[in-house]
Motif scaffolding. Structure first.
Motif, PDB file in Angstrom:
ATOM      1  N   MET A 189      18.269   2.319  19.839  1.00  0.00           N
ATOM      2  CA  MET A 189      17.088   3.005  20.351  1.00  0.00           C
ATOM      3  C   MET A 189      15.792   2.441  19.794  1.00  0.00           C
ATOM      4  N   LEU A 190      15.770   2.157  18.478  1.00  0.00           N
ATOM      5  CA  LEU A 190      14.527   1.742  17.820  1.00  0.00           C
ATOM      6  C   LEU A 190      14.472   0.239  17.602  1.00  0.00           C
ATOM      7  N   GLY A 191      15.581  -0.452  17.809  1.00  0.00           N
ATOM      8  CA  GLY A 191      15.602  -1.906  17.672  1.00  0.00           C
ATOM      9  C   GLY A 191      15.557  -2.389  16.238  1.00  0.00           C
ATOM     10  N   LEU A 192      15.892  -1.535  15.302  1.00  0.00           N
ATOM     11  CA  LEU A 192      15.884  -1.926  13.881  1.00  0.00           C
ATOM     12  C   LEU A 192      17.316  -1.890  13.345  1.00  0.00           C
ATOM     13  N   ASN A 193      17.706  -2.966  12.715  1.00  0.00           N
ATOM     14  CA  ASN A 193      19.032  -3.080  12.127  1.00  0.00           C
ATOM     15  C   ASN A 193      19.083  -2.209  10.861  1.00  0.00           C
ATOM     16  N   SER A 194      20.252  -1.626  10.582  1.00  0.00           N
ATOM     17  CA  SER A 194      20.386  -0.746   9.418  1.00  0.00           C
ATOM     18  C   SER A 194      20.117  -1.491   8.104  1.00  0.00           C
ATOM     19  N   ASP A 195      20.369  -2.794   8.050  1.00  0.00           N
ATOM     20  CA  ASP A 195      20.104  -3.571   6.822  1.00  0.00           C
ATOM     21  C   ASP A 195      18.613  -3.597   6.489  1.00  0.00           C
ATOM     22  N   ARG A 196      17.759  -3.532   7.532  1.00  0.00           N
ATOM     23  CA  ARG A 196      16.307  -3.580   7.309  1.00  0.00           C
ATOM     24  C   ARG A 196      15.735  -2.216   6.973  1.00  0.00           C
ATOM     25  N   VAL A 197      16.482  -1.134   7.273  1.00  0.00           N
ATOM     26  CA  VAL A 197      15.941   0.212   7.133  1.00  0.00           C
ATOM     27  C   VAL A 197      16.473   0.928   5.892  1.00  0.00           C
ATOM     28  N   LEU A 198      17.752   0.838   5.627  1.00  0.00           N
ATOM     29  CA  LEU A 198      18.359   1.600   4.525  1.00  0.00           C
ATOM     30  C   LEU A 198      17.749   1.209   3.185  1.00  0.00           C
ATOM     31  N   GLY A 199      17.399   2.235   2.382  1.00  0.00           N
ATOM     32  CA  GLY A 199      16.807   2.012   1.062  1.00  0.00           C
ATOM     33  C   GLY A 199      15.306   1.856   1.109  1.00  0.00           C
ATOM     34  N   LYS A 200      14.705   1.940   2.308  1.00  0.00           N
ATOM     35  CA  LYS A 200      13.244   1.774   2.449  1.00  0.00           C
ATOM     36  C   LYS A 200      12.656   3.064   3.009  1.00  0.00           C
ATOM     37  N   THR A 201      11.335   3.156   2.933  1.00  0.00           N
ATOM     38  CA  THR A 201      10.635   4.317   3.483  1.00  0.00           C
ATOM     39  C   THR A 201       9.872   3.903   4.741  1.00  0.00           C
ATOM     40  N   ASP A 202       9.165   4.859   5.344  1.00  0.00           N
ATOM     41  CA  ASP A 202       8.359   4.573   6.538  1.00  0.00           C
ATOM     42  C   ASP A 202       7.184   3.652   6.214  1.00  0.00           C
ATOM     43  N   TYR A 203       6.795   3.604   5.000  1.00  0.00           N
ATOM     44  CA  TYR A 203       5.564   2.894   4.626  1.00  0.00           C
ATOM     45  C   TYR A 203       5.866   1.521   4.234  1.00  0.00           C
TER      46      TYR A 203
END
Length: 186
Positions: free
Chosen positions: A172-186
């Motif tokens: 849906m958002l086009g972001l891989n989980s490796d790029r998102v997990l452990g990070k915040t929105d900022y």
């Protein structure tokens, strides 16, 4: 029949009767020592009254009587010491028996506690296995849900950090989980 030591003549019967006093008082207690001492006193009186050759070697009945009384007191003292030693030995044995019983009881208690701890460890391991199985199951379910699912951390030190990001969120958002997990929105 006399023993000479430093020029002093000592009648041999003195040693013959003194040794049984010492031996009997140390091995047979007070009664045996007193009995031997009484035989010694009887001998002294007999030797003095009937002019034994040994009575001439001493200064008469007074020194012989004093010697006999000293031997009697020595036997009495040794007998008392023997009785005290027996009492102390008995008290020590009683204390030792009591300590051995305590050690046995505590050893049994420790063995029982060890068994309980082993059971508790086994139960915890089983619980950890069940928890891991439940996590794996939930992970599979969340990954295959037809809706986007993500979870953010609510702890103050890591507030807003992404902790979960399923396949539908990636699509849906086009972001891989490796790029998102452990990070915040900022």
């Amino acid at each position: 029949e006399c023993l000479s030591r430093s020029g002093i003549l000592i009648p041999a019967p003195f040693f013959v009767l003194l040794l049984p006093v010492l031996i009997s008082s140390s091995s047979g207690g007070v009664r045996a020592g007193i009995t031997s001492s009484l035989f010694w006193i009887i001998y002294v009186v007999y030797a003095t009254i009937y002019n034994s050759p040994y009575s001439k070697l001493t200064a008469g009945i007074l020194p012989m009587t004093v010697g006999a009384v000293l031997v009697f007191l020595l036997a009495l003292f040794l007998g008392k010491q023997k009785e005290k030693n027996q009492q102390l030995t008995q008290a020590l044995q009683t204390a030792n028996d009591r300590l051995e019983k305590q050690v046995e009881q505590r050893t049994k208690a420790l063995a029982k506690n060890n068994e309980l701890l082993k059971q508790e460890i086994n139960e915890r391991k089983q619980a950890e296995i069940r928890i891991q199985q439940a996590r794996n199951f939930l992970q599979i379910v969340i990954e295959h849900l037809p809706v986007a699912v993500f979870v953010k951390d609510g702890k103050p030190d890591s507030f807003g950090t992404f902790r979960l990001w399923n396949k539908k969120s990636e699509n849906m958002l086009g972001l891989n989980s490796d790029r998102v997990l452990g990070k915040t929105d900022y």
